[in-house]
Design an enzyme around this catalytic site. Structure first.
Site, PDB file in Angstrom:
ATOM      1  N   ASP A  16      43.442 -12.683   9.891  1.00  0.00           N
ATOM      2  CA  ASP A  16      43.482 -14.169  10.574  1.00  0.00           C
ATOM      3  C   ASP A  16      44.571 -14.483  10.848  1.00  0.00           C
ATOM      4  OD1 ASP A  16      40.377 -13.076  10.270  1.00  0.00           O
ATOM      5  OD2 ASP A  16      40.278 -13.674   8.575  1.00  0.00           O
ATOM      6  N   GLU A 200      33.716 -14.864  17.174  1.00  0.00           N
ATOM      7  CA  GLU A 200      34.338 -15.418  16.223  1.00  0.00           C
ATOM      8  C   GLU A 200      35.354 -15.469  16.087  1.00  0.00           C
ATOM      9  OE1 GLU A 200      33.254 -12.917  12.231  1.00  0.00           O
ATOM     10  OE2 GLU A 200      35.009 -10.841  13.442  1.00  0.00           O
TER      11      GLU A 200
END
Length: 319
Positions: A16, A200
């Site tokens: 991420d 997401e």
């Protein structure tokens, strides 16, 4: 400075990845195990997006565990880290914000749950529009069926009244709606069983006056994970889907090379002339999600990239 680079650009787990450019330096933050000092989120520093120096870990945890997906915004000399944590007050993942005087940290939690009315919230992405208004894109779960939407995790957006307070008027950006968004069949969630789908990792880019919200869809540990986008004329939407959404339009697995590329951020090259996508991907050994970079181009209204790449490539310009 580097003339070429090879993915991954950092050899350790850095999932991420979010990159903040500040005073001519790049700071990268990512999801990884808590450090030996008890802090969460490794933070790296670079001058060229290729050579990265570890600075330790950024967040002093307020309790809890499983710290995910940090992103940092700079405003008025302070740095605000948005992240999720599980287990604080026995809650599932909830979005929080921490503050620091320096991009390298330490970040101290502000004691704020950003979305208290949701049992689960992750993947906050702060975005400042050209008029100075800040927005927060983030993910929550949807259990109701509507149109062609699937049950699962999707993205909403809300205005930030200040850097630690949302307006409380979230609008849907994108919900899972394609087969490739499948996270897990027959997943037990919220007292029922669903074929769970996921979109997401929101990341915003503006191009020719339009707002492109990039997202990652599918199962983060599998080959179906990839990056696509939706488009709007306003940061709050409504967002529309481009043609061809039956696949990840920007980036997807290259079998045997880089697997499950996604949860990206964007930054510019050192000379400011290029846009670069920063993302994680698995290598074939599945030993960890590692940070990669590739250049983003535009073909009229369509964003394109050669990524995920695994061969030597020219480094960002000006580095």
């Amino acid at each position: 400075m580097a003339r070429n680079y090879l993915n991954p650009v950092y050899p350790h787990t850095m999932a991420d990845p979010f990159v903040l450019r500040h005073d001519g330096l790049y700071y990268a933050y990512g999801t990884a195990p808590v450090g030996a000092d008890g802090r969460a989120f490794p933070v790296l520093r670079s001058r060229d997006l290729v050579a990265w120096e570890p600075l330790g870990h950024a967040l002093v945890p307020p309790g809890g565990h499983d710290f995910w997906a940090p992103e940092v915004a700079a405003r008025d000399g302070k740095f605000y880290m948005y992240y999720s944590a599980q287990g604080i007050d026995d809650a599932d993942h909830q979005l929080r914000v921490a503050v620091s005087e320096h991009p390298g940290g330490p970040f101290l939690d502000a004691g704020v749950v950003l979305v208290p009315d949701q049992p689960f919230s992750i993947d906050a992405h702060p975005f400042r529009d050209g008029d100075g208004q800040w927005y927060l894109y983030y993910c929550i779960d949807f259990l109701e069926l509507e149109d062609d939407h699937r049950v699962g995790t999707g993205i909403v957006v809300d205005r930030l009244l200040d850097m630690t307070t949302l307006a409380g008027e979230p609008r849907v950006v994108v919900r899972p709606h394609e087969d490739w968004h499948l996270f897990l069949k027959n997943r037990a969630m919220y007292g029922a069983v669903y074929d769970w789908h996921t979109v997401e990792g929101p990341a915003m880019q503006c191009h020719d006056g339009r707002y492109y919200c990039f997202y990652s869809g599918g199962a983060w540990e599998r080959e179906n994970y990839g990056v696509s986008y939706v488009v709007a004329d306003n940061p709050l939407g409504p967002f529309s889907r481009p043609a061809g959404g039956g696949r990840a339009l920007l980036m997807s697995t290259r079998p045997g090379r880089l697997i499950g590329p996604g949860h990206n951020s964007f930054t510019c090259s050192p000379d400011g002339k290029e846009t670069w996508i920063v993302y994680h991907a698995w290598q074939p050994d599945m030993g960890g999600r590692r940070m990669c970079i590739d250049q983003l181009h535009w073909e009229n209204v369509r964003p394109v990239t050669d990524g995920p790449t695994w061969m030597e490539r020219p480094a960002p310009s000006g580095g």
